[in-house]
Enzyme design. Sequence first.
Site, PDB file in Angstrom:
ATOM      1  N   SER A  41       0.852  -1.190   0.000  1.00 21.25           N
ATOM      2  CA  SER A  41       0.000   0.000   0.000  1.00 21.25           C
ATOM      3  C   SER A  41       0.886   1.237   0.000  1.00 21.25           C
ATOM      4  CB  SER A  41      -0.962  -0.043   1.186  1.00 21.25           C
ATOM      5  OG  SER A  41      -1.953   0.958   1.070  1.00 21.25           O
ATOM      6  N   GLU A  70      -9.100  -5.025  -4.870  1.00 23.62           N
ATOM      7  CA  GLU A  70      -8.540  -3.997  -3.984  1.00 23.62           C
ATOM      8  C   GLU A  70      -9.600  -3.133  -3.282  1.00 23.62           C
ATOM      9  OE1 GLU A  70      -5.416  -3.441  -3.184  1.00 23.62           O
ATOM     10  OE2 GLU A  70      -4.131  -4.256  -4.742  1.00 23.62           O
ATOM     11  N   HIS A  91      -7.782  -5.325  -0.657  1.00 24.63           N
ATOM     12  CA  HIS A  91      -6.542  -4.627  -0.331  1.00 24.63           C
ATOM     13  C   HIS A  91      -5.976  -5.160   0.985  1.00 24.63           C
ATOM     14  CE1 HIS A  91      -3.760  -1.288  -0.703  1.00 24.63           C
ATOM     15  NE2 HIS A  91      -4.040  -0.880   0.533  1.00 24.63           N
TER      16      HIS A  91
END
Length: 513
Positions: free
Chosen positions: A193, A316, A417
């Site tokens: 990330s 995600e 995610h």
Amino acid sequence: MDAETLVVDCKYGQARGYRDGATYVWKGIPYAGSTAGDGRFRSPEAPEPWNGVLDCARYGPIAPQSPDGPIAITPDMTPGEDCLSLNIWAPEPDGELRPVLVWIHGGAYVLGYSGQKIYDGRHLCETGDVVVVTVNYRLGALGFLDLSSLSTADCTFESNLGLRDQIAALEWVRDCITAFGGDPTDVTLFGESSGGGSVTTLLTVPRAEGLFHRAIAQSPPATSVYGSERAATVAERFLEILDVPRVAVATLRSLPYEQLVAAGETLVGEIPTRVPGTLAMAPVVDRDLVPKYPVAAFQKGLSHRVPLIIGSNRDEPSIFRFMNSPLMPVDATAVHAMLEALASDRPDLDPERLAEIVAAYPDLPKASGAMALSRDAAFRMPVLWVAEAHARHSPTWVYRFDHATPILKATRLGAAHATELPYVFGNFGTLGRDPTFWLGGRKGASEVAGRVQRRWLAFARHGVPAALDGSRHWPPYEPGDRLTLLIDGRDTVVADPDREMRQVWGDRVMGFT
């Protein structure tokens, strides 16, 4: 001294580590001085050598951040501005220098810390016979809010402080890791990330060249790097929230950090609401530390010549919709606002091309279409833009993480995610009442985790993510065939799996220069 502790001599003094299974762990080692007082909003300084033996039984203070964020702060963690520390897991030193993996945690540049249980490095260390380092760095208003436009003759604010911290940590590893059995000439930088975005940015930062020799970027928001004009506007808004007139800007150095964190939290809510798809605080193209937009630097052939693994997760945005987070636009209204803001900010972009992109998502009025467009804009296309460019001069491998346990499929989160993190570190069950296996799937997940770890560790040791256990070979990504590893219950290699999406978006639609 007993077998449960180990004292090593490094550049700044002696450090006592503790046995953790088959490894030793040192927690909370300072790699730079305090950033409080005169150090606030300034580049990190080298740590002061310490007297006696530094006891490394506990994690150091974490970077100041919101206590109410989605990343829980456990009771044993204390926020503070003296937060620039790192943690090391290593086999018992025996004279052999081992590969080093340095982890940059995620959290949208405003949250997270290296002591999160999911980042415990013991399993990776034992499995790969490697040294694992996890790093704290400044976050939010203290680390990724560029106040340099407010500098005066008497008060200097520096830019990209969080990145400068990460570089300082890598310099510490270069200078000190040998004492812990690590090879400073064999360092793999990896992150997820915003940690992955830090990796892709550092791949284009001249000052970081030579500090790492391989890189892994997991779900990097590589295009979430902004210009200095936008940064100046955000800085002015920060002053407004604090009710600090510009003539009194020096008071930012003496305000309690809790006030700065609270004002930053207001920005975190405001900015992506006003301009969906943007972060309030992120790296800035300051033409100093970060000379160019990273994606543009990649496309101009300016990224460091190191092997790279890069990829994203199939689903995600689903976690952002589940959490009702403004960080990603996940409905049609927000997505259209994101595209309108893009068109306004980049008048040189072809409006017909933007219309073609929208038309490529026929489900856009639905949440599924909005999330697909948001996913591709924020993660999948930036991954491919970086990979296409980097592969022209350095070995590059691209993956897509598709695996999801039955409960994640049932709740429509899928391969959301950050769901790959426990597979990389081998640490499941770190989220309290972790629902991951409520409907089963542990055996399959363990098999997937084993393959991921073997590939990541082979890459760290050999520069090639080989599968030594008979798993499907993972060929490098090249612009001709674009071979991509799809990680699931069974790994498969697919040529250009996102071809239609890639062709619609094009190579340079975002227009970064």
